[in-house]
Design a protein around this motif. Structure first.
Motif, PDB file in Angstrom:
ATOM      1  N   LYS A   1      39.518  37.481  32.754  1.00  0.00           N
ATOM      2  CA  LYS A   1      38.363  38.238  33.228  1.00  0.00           C
ATOM      3  C   LYS A   1      37.480  37.413  34.146  1.00  0.00           C
ATOM      4  O   LYS A   1      37.037  37.882  35.199  1.00  0.00           O
ATOM      5  N   ALA A   2      37.211  36.180  33.779  1.00  0.00           N
ATOM      6  CA  ALA A   2      36.368  35.320  34.603  1.00  0.00           C
ATOM      7  C   ALA A   2      37.027  35.027  35.946  1.00  0.00           C
ATOM      8  O   ALA A   2      36.360  34.976  36.988  1.00  0.00           O
ATOM      9  N   THR A   3      38.346  34.856  35.942  1.00  0.00           N
ATOM     10  CA  THR A   3      39.074  34.589  37.190  1.00  0.00           C
ATOM     11  C   THR A   3      39.003  35.784  38.130  1.00  0.00           C
ATOM     12  O   THR A   3      38.741  35.629  39.333  1.00  0.00           O
ATOM     13  N   LEU A   4      39.227  36.977  37.594  1.00  0.00           N
ATOM     14  CA  LEU A   4      39.159  38.179  38.425  1.00  0.00           C
ATOM     15  C   LEU A   4      37.743  38.401  38.941  1.00  0.00           C
ATOM     16  O   LEU A   4      37.545  38.789  40.100  1.00  0.00           O
ATOM     17  N   ARG A   5      36.759  38.159  38.096  1.00  0.00           N
ATOM     18  CA  ARG A   5      35.370  38.354  38.498  1.00  0.00           C
ATOM     19  C   ARG A   5      34.992  37.413  39.638  1.00  0.00           C
ATOM     20  O   ARG A   5      34.358  37.822  40.613  1.00  0.00           O
ATOM     21  N   ALA A   6      35.394  36.154  39.535  1.00  0.00           N
ATOM     22  CA  ALA A   6      35.076  35.175  40.572  1.00  0.00           C
ATOM     23  C   ALA A   6      35.801  35.506  41.879  1.00  0.00           C
ATOM     24  O   ALA A   6      35.217  35.389  42.966  1.00  0.00           O
ATOM     25  N   ARG A   7      37.050  35.914  41.790  1.00  0.00           N
ATOM     26  CA  ARG A   7      37.794  36.278  43.002  1.00  0.00           C
ATOM     27  C   ARG A   7      37.134  37.426  43.741  1.00  0.00           C
ATOM     28  O   ARG A   7      36.890  37.361  44.950  1.00  0.00           O
ATOM     29  N   ASP A   8      36.833  38.482  43.015  1.00  0.00           N
ATOM     30  CA  ASP A   8      36.345  39.695  43.654  1.00  0.00           C
ATOM     31  C   ASP A   8      34.892  39.589  44.088  1.00  0.00           C
ATOM     32  O   ASP A   8      34.463  40.302  45.004  1.00  0.00           O
TER      33      ASP A   8
ATOM     34  N   VAL B   1      43.163  31.092  35.410  1.00  0.00           N
ATOM     35  CA  VAL B   1      43.328  31.892  34.194  1.00  0.00           C
ATOM     36  C   VAL B   1      43.486  30.986  32.978  1.00  0.00           C
ATOM     37  O   VAL B   1      42.905  31.226  31.919  1.00  0.00           O
ATOM     38  N   ALA B   2      44.275  29.920  33.128  1.00  0.00           N
ATOM     39  CA  ALA B   2      44.483  28.993  32.015  1.00  0.00           C
ATOM     40  C   ALA B   2      43.181  28.302  31.620  1.00  0.00           C
ATOM     41  O   ALA B   2      42.935  28.042  30.433  1.00  0.00           O
TER      42      ALA B   2
END
Length: 307
Positions: free
Chosen positions: A271-278, A265-266
């Motif tokens: 948004k990019a972190t959630l997108r990559a995770r999911d 996130v940092a």
């Protein structure tokens, strides 16, 4: 009713309607919203004209989870709070984290603790904190195409409220919480996660019809019957489990996965972190009926034949 910033409150025909009202954020739960929701629930419980509460979300979702952006997060602990020159709790230590989570849990537990029954009217997304709210309600009626799940269990932490096992049993609770996968409203009914799923066009009439039936009952009698069922759950450990759920979420916040989430996130943004995770989980769905076959992108196949 005036005085609320993030929710709408109205009474009519023997029920109170509380609407989560941050539609542009899919009703993500901020500190302010949770505090206001608790106050509105106790207002309804104190109003002798109210027999039950309908809890819903504005826009295209019931609630997509907790607000992880940190916006709208300042709620004084007391009227005398003054941060100038004083050292108040933040999130510096494990005990600070537990204390902050317990504070939010007390707001949400109003759904369980209040005397009058609450119907959660769920449409669209009901994820993470949305499930924490819905499963604390006395009955959940959902649109058949609603989406239920707790995706943050993939990397961010555990559940700060946990009524899953009391609704759908240990096996389905584990299936969904160990993967963060989701189920539809129809599937949620099949496994007992919600009481009933209906077509979206029928959802309002279904919920209002049930509220209307309870409006015919003495609210003190409604209270007696709600509270004895909740007491049975307490005797099965439900309230103790909620306290332990907070402690367990702190444990989750201190895993390597959670450290990686915060670092991402940092660096990349939320948004990019959630997108990559999911993205690693394809469509992110579980299948309740039939074999769970997937294509090369991780999306369930043959849904038309099995559902």
């Amino acid at each position: 009713m005036s005085g609320f910033e993030t929710i709408l409150y109205a009474t009519q025909d023997g029920h109170a309607r509380i609407t989560l009202n941050r539609p542009e954020k899919l009703n993500a739960l901020s500190f302010v919203m949770q505090a206001e929701l608790s106050a509105a629930l106790w207002e309804a419980d104190n109003d002798r004209s109210v027999h039950c509460v309908i809890l819903e979300g504005a826009g295209r979702a019931f609630c997509a989870g907790y607000d992880l952006s940190g916006a709208d997060g300042e709620v004084p602990v007391s009227p005398v709070e003054d941060k100038d020159g004083k050292t108040y709790r933040g999130h510096r230590s494990i005990d600070d984290d537990a204390w902050q989570l317990e504070r939010q849990q007390r707001w949400r537990m109003a759904l369980f603790d209040m005397h009058k029954p609450v119907i959660a009217k769920v449409h669209g997304y009901c994820l993470a904190g949305g499930c924490d709210l819905a499963l604390l309600a006395d009955m959940v009626i959902a649109a058949d195409d609603a989406t239920f799940g707790f995706p943050p269990a993939r990397d961010l932490g555990a559940l700060p409220n946990n009524f899953w096992v009391y609704n759908c049993g240990p096996q389905w609770a584990k299936r969904l919480l160990l993967t963060g996968d989701t189920v539809t409203g129809t599937e949620a009914q099949a496994i007992g996660l919600v009481m009933k799923a209906v077509p979206g066009n029928d959802l309002e009439n279904e919920v209002v019809g049930l509220a209307g039936r309870m409006a015919k009952i003495d609210p003190d009698l409604l209270s007696a019957n709600k509270r004895i069922v909740n007491l049975a759950m307490e005797l099965m450990g439900a309230r103790t489990l909620q306290r332990l759920a907070v402690e367990n979420d702190v444990r989750g916040h201190n895993t390597r996965a959670a450290d990686g989430f915060r670092a991402s996130v940092a660096e990349k943004g939320l948004k990019a972190t959630l997108r990559a995770r999911d993205a690693a989980f394809g469509d992110g769905r579980a299948r309740v009926f039939g074999p769970e076959t997937r294509d090369e992108n991780g999306r369930l196949t043959g849904l038309e034949e099995s559902e």
